[in-house]
Design an enzyme around this catalytic site. Structure first.
Site, mmCIF file in Angstrom:
data_model
loop_
_atom_site.group_PDB
_atom_site.id
_atom_site.type_symbol
_atom_site.label_atom_id
_atom_site.label_comp_id
_atom_site.label_asym_id
_atom_site.label_seq_id
_atom_site.Cartn_x
_atom_site.Cartn_y
_atom_site.Cartn_z
ATOM 1 N N LEU A 8 0.849 -1.193 0.000
ATOM 2 C CA LEU A 8 0.000 0.000 0.000
ATOM 3 C C LEU A 8 0.883 1.241 0.000
ATOM 4 C CD1 LEU A 8 -2.657 -1.166 2.625
ATOM 5 C CD2 LEU A 8 -2.549 -1.632 0.160
ATOM 6 N N ALA A 9 0.873 1.974 -1.110
ATOM 7 C CA ALA A 9 1.790 3.109 -1.268
ATOM 8 C C ALA A 9 1.109 4.300 -1.927
ATOM 9 C CB ALA A 9 3.005 2.676 -2.099
ATOM 10 N N ALA A 10 -0.193 4.453 -1.691
ATOM 11 C CA ALA A 10 -0.947 5.508 -2.377
ATOM 12 C C ALA A 10 -1.056 6.795 -1.575
ATOM 13 C CB ALA A 10 -2.353 5.003 -2.720
ATOM 14 N N ASN A 169 -2.313 -4.069 16.304
ATOM 15 C CA ASN A 169 -2.274 -4.480 14.902
ATOM 16 C C ASN A 169 -1.187 -3.682 14.193
ATOM 17 O OD1 ASN A 169 -2.844 -5.251 12.276
ATOM 18 N ND2 ASN A 169 -4.573 -3.831 12.066
ATOM 19 N N ASN A 227 4.711 8.066 10.049
ATOM 20 C CA ASN A 227 3.679 9.029 9.660
ATOM 21 C C ASN A 227 4.154 10.472 9.705
ATOM 22 O OD1 ASN A 227 1.474 7.195 9.180
ATOM 23 N ND2 ASN A 227 1.421 6.848 11.386
ATOM 24 N N HIS A 362 49.913 19.117 0.424
ATOM 25 C CA HIS A 362 49.177 20.187 1.086
ATOM 26 C C HIS A 362 48.828 21.323 0.129
ATOM 27 C CE1 HIS A 362 53.384 19.685 2.865
ATOM 28 N NE2 HIS A 362 53.570 20.318 1.735
ATOM 29 N N ASN A 376 55.551 14.550 -7.587
ATOM 30 C CA ASN A 376 55.434 15.307 -6.339
ATOM 31 C C ASN A 376 54.896 16.698 -6.636
ATOM 32 O OD1 ASN A 376 56.352 15.387 -3.294
ATOM 33 N ND2 ASN A 376 56.884 17.360 -4.193
ATOM 34 N N ALA A 379 53.602 22.428 -2.277
ATOM 35 C CA ALA A 379 52.492 23.147 -1.658
ATOM 36 C C ALA A 379 52.070 24.330 -2.516
ATOM 37 C CB ALA A 379 52.895 23.629 -0.268
ATOM 38 N N ARG A 439 58.672 32.758 -14.045
ATOM 39 C CA ARG A 439 58.464 33.778 -13.020
ATOM 40 C C ARG A 439 59.377 34.962 -13.301
ATOM 41 N NH1 ARG A 439 61.465 29.867 -8.702
ATOM 42 N NH2 ARG A 439 63.609 30.542 -9.091
#
Length: 459
Positions: A8-10, A169, A227, A362, A376, A379, A439
């Site tokens: 029952l899934a209505a 029940n 419920n 890191h 490698n 950081a 750089r």
């Protein structure tokens, strides 16, 4: 004889205060309806009929072709819901289980025991019952002096004596199938709710002198019908403990089951350790001897043997044997980490394949990259993979050294054995065995600092 099942899934589930149908709310990673469906498999049903109504297509999509479906367009009670299955089942011979789709804690073992009890006692109907410490709100099981079930009385229809009864029940039944649909023709709405009660068929059977029995659950928790959100949380807690216990029985250390959130389909190998506040969701699979420390969160992750994940998040990724992740790392979808990889603190990896024994210790972002073995990452390394519209790939060979604070602007290829100087912005491909320096050259201006406000001579 064959077994059948009606789920029952209505119902809408008004008290859930949700746009989702009630049975679509999840407990430990799958919907309540799926929990019920899985448990029903224990009785080996020849046919399953799911009664749907509110947002029917959503419910139908969950089970797909594993069930037949019938529509209940008006919510006129449980008896009315079962009537909707008449065309599918009424002429079939056998035993029919009727169960609500909002009872996720019921086990397959209990349903199998219920069917066996029903058959062995040659009942026309068998009610699944439980003893409740507080039976308020439940239908009561009324027995005679010979301990035989005489009727079920709903809370609103129960007199003072009947309201003191503790046996309730659960809303789950087994019926002789053809007798069920014959009896449904005789029920009516003459009750406090103005609905067709499925429980009324019990009285009809008793009046006809037919045998009705009751099988009592050993564990009241299995009877829980959800419920509202409070009951949903209760179901989640019970299921979570049940899942954790099974993993512990299977050889997994769950340090604190009260704080471990493990979905029902998660697999964990022996000798693995799950520390407090770990969450494992979806189809996550964990190998043997793996350590997941406090706060780790994994979703649909495939994790090998002897892995250590420290307070980190892993989503839809593959983590091979011997990998270490974290602390505070984020492994995003589409990532694969080969054996021996180390992903350290505050490292994010997305949609990338990382070769064996590569390390990013890191403060690094690796996105849309293919990385070889023994690389490698210093950081502060960033793969710049997105221009605001498109994603671009970075390809890094094996035995490469990426200097700290390198910015790798994709699309980019870096050959085997190459290295990038710290602080470089790399925009062009780097050949094998090369060093790339991207750089500005450092310039020192002697005495210039004397003119700045920070200098002691200016104070």
């Amino acid at each position: 004889m064959s077994n059948y099942a009606i789920i029952l899934a209505a119902g809408k589930g008004t008290r859930m205060k949700s746009d989702l149908p009630k049975v679509m709310h999840k407990v430990s990673g799958i919907t309540m309806l799926e929990h019920v469906f899985r448990s029903v498999q224990a009785i080996e049903p020849s046919k399953i009929v799911t009664v749907i109504g509110h947002k029917a297509e959503l419910v139908r999509d969950v089970l797909g072709d594993k069930s037949e479906f019938v529509m209940q367009t008006e919510q006129l009670g449980t008896g009315h819901a079962v009537m909707m299955a008449e065309e599918e089942l009424a002429t079939s011979k056998g035993h029919t289980l009727v169960i609500a789709g909002d009872t996720p804690l019921i086990t397959g073992e209990s349903l199998k025991n219920l069917i066996d009890f029903h058959v062995n006692h040659k009942n026309v109907a068998t009610i699944l019952t439980a003893d409740a410490a507080n039976p308020f709100g439940y239908g009561r099981i009324i027995r005679n002096s010979d301990d035989e079930v005489t009727k079920i009385v709903e809370q609103k229809d129960a007199n003072d004596f009947e309201q003191q009864v503790k046996e309730i029940n659960t809303g789950t039944y087994v019926f002789d199938n053809q007798s069920l649909f014959e009896a449904l023709k005789d029920i009516n709405t003459n009750n406090a709710q103005g609905e067709y009660y499925l429980t009324d068929v019990i009285g009809i059977f008793k009046e006809a002198g037919k045998k009705v029995g009751a099988y009592k659950l050993r564990d009241f928790d299995e009877s829980l019908g959800v419920n509202d959100r409070v009951a949903l949380a209760t179901a989640e807690k019970v299921m979570r403990h049940r899942i954790a216990r099974q993993h512990m029985v299977n050889g997994v250390t769950v340090v604190n089951p009260d704080s471990a959130y493990i979905d029902i389909d998660v697999e964990i190998g022996e000798e693995s350790v799950i520390e407090p506040n770990v969450t494992l969701k979806g189809q996550t699979k964990i190998g043997k001897g793996t350590l997941l420390t406090n706060g780790s969160y994994l979703v649909d992750a495939q994790v090998g043997n002897d892995v250590t994940i420290t307070n980190s998040m892993v989503e839809e990724s593959i983590i091979s044997d011997g990998v270490t992740v974290g602390p505070y790392a984020h492994i995003r979808p589409g990532t694969s980490l080969a054996k021996g990889v180390h992903i350290g603190n505050f490292v994010e990896v997305k949609g990338s394949q990382i070769g064996e024994n590569t390390k990013a210790g890191h403060l690094t972002y690796i996105g849309n990259a293919e990385v070889g073995c023994d690389v490698n990452f210093g950081a502060g390394t960033i793969t710049v993979n997105y221009d605001g519209q498109n994603k671009f790939k970075t390809e890094i060979g094996s035995n490469v050294f990426i200097g700290s604070n390198s910015t790798l602007i994709a699309p980019l290829e870096i050959g085997d054995n190459a290295l990038t100087a710290a602080g470089s912005t790399i925009t062009d491909n780097v050949p094998i065995d090369s060093i790339a320096i991207g750089r500005g050259r450092q310039v020192n201006k002697e005495g210039y600092a004397n003119k700045k406000p920070h200098h002691p001579s200016q104070k």
